[in-house]
Design a protein around this motif. Structure first.
Motif, PDB file in Angstrom:
ATOM      1  N   GLU A  58       0.839  -1.207   0.000  1.00 32.41           N
ATOM      2  CA  GLU A  58       0.000   0.000   0.000  1.00 32.41           C
ATOM      3  C   GLU A  58       0.869   1.250   0.000  1.00 32.41           C
ATOM      4  OE1 GLU A  58      -3.549   2.322   0.061  1.00 32.41           O
ATOM      5  OE2 GLU A  58      -3.029   0.304  -0.621  1.00 32.41           O
ATOM      6  N   ALA A  59       1.932   1.272   0.795  1.00 35.62           N
ATOM      7  CA  ALA A  59       2.832   2.432   0.816  1.00 35.62           C
ATOM      8  C   ALA A  59       3.458   2.651  -0.560  1.00 35.62           C
ATOM      9  CB  ALA A  59       3.912   2.230   1.879  1.00 35.62           C
ATOM     10  N   VAL A  60       3.874   1.572  -1.210  1.00 35.73           N
ATOM     11  CA  VAL A  60       4.467   1.683  -2.547  1.00 35.73           C
ATOM     12  C   VAL A  60       3.424   2.206  -3.534  1.00 35.73           C
ATOM     13  CG1 VAL A  60       5.459   0.357  -4.469  1.00 35.73           C
ATOM     14  CG2 VAL A  60       6.298   0.009  -2.132  1.00 35.73           C
ATOM     15  N   ARG A  61       2.196   1.732  -3.457  1.00 34.69           N
ATOM     16  CA  ARG A  61       1.138   2.238  -4.349  1.00 34.69           C
ATOM     17  C   ARG A  61       0.893   3.730  -4.108  1.00 34.69           C
ATOM     18  NH1 ARG A  61      -0.968  -3.189  -3.876  1.00 34.69           N
ATOM     19  NH2 ARG A  61      -1.994  -2.719  -1.902  1.00 34.69           N
ATOM     20  N   LEU A  62       0.887   4.151  -2.855  1.00 35.04           N
ATOM     21  CA  LEU A  62       0.698   5.572  -2.559  1.00 35.04           C
ATOM     22  C   LEU A  62       1.819   6.421  -3.152  1.00 35.04           C
ATOM     23  CD1 LEU A  62      -0.512   5.398   1.159  1.00 35.04           C
ATOM     24  CD2 LEU A  62      -1.836   6.270  -0.785  1.00 35.04           C
TER      25      LEU A  62
END
Length: 188
Positions: free
Chosen positions: A107-111
């Motif tokens: 999720e952090a990478v997608r953000l």
């Protein structure tokens, strides 16, 4: 650039501060973080302070590297770090052992990749040392296409070249490659 906070129902990303030094120091005792990154070893509080003071703040101010603390939405505790370097359009990350397995890093990478695309970057590059299956799993979950194996952008801790798995995520959603992920990079 002024630091930017990114949010979703799963993660909150903001700039690490000196208050995060204990969490950074604790996480960087993990053998897997030491194995797959170029952090100093042994890693102590001085290293965490140097990271925050010499890399994080100046990186944002100079537009050289944007570094975020990864936190759960209802917590102030730093669970990991994700960074984007605009010169090479590359992303790097690590996550504390207790935070693994919950989708927080993907999720952090997608953000961060979504933010990079909003800033006008056409693609984001990812690499990890060959053998780092956890990093490869995050890249796959975040939508990166495997583009091959070769010399890494960043040398190893001792300054020598390292061989890396590489991937690319395009802003337009098209796959960057038809290459299959190596069997060694796949989850067990």
């Amino acid at each position: 650039m002024l630091p930017v906070t990114l949010r979703s129902p799963v993660a909150r990303l903001d700039m690490p501060t000196r208050a995060d030094a204990p969490a950074i120091t604790e996480a960087c005792q993990d053998a897997e973080i030491a194995r797959w990154t170029t952090i100093p070893t042994p890693y102590g509080p001085r290293d965490a302070h140097a990271f925050v003071d010499a890399l994080v703040g100046p990186g944002w101010a100079s537009d050289r590297e944007y570094t975020w603390a990864i936190r759960r939405p209802s917590s102030t505790w730093l669970e990991g770090v994700v960074a984007f370097r605009p010169a090479h359009r590359d992303i790097g990350f690590w996550l504390a052992p207790a935070a693994r397995g919950h989708g927080l890093m993907a999720e952090a990478v997608r953000l961060v990749t979504g933010w990079a695309f909003e800033q006008g970057h056409e693609d984001v590059y990812w690499e990890c040392f060959v053998g780092n299956r956890a990093s490869a799993a995050v890249a796959r979950r975040a939508g990166f296409a495997y583009t091959g194996t070769g010399p890494g952008l960043i040398p190893g801790r001792d300054g020598t070249p390292v061989t890396c798995w590489k991937g690319l995520l395009r802003a337009d959603g098209r796959s960057a490659s038809d290459l299959p992920w190596p069997a060694a990079a796949l989850d067990a």
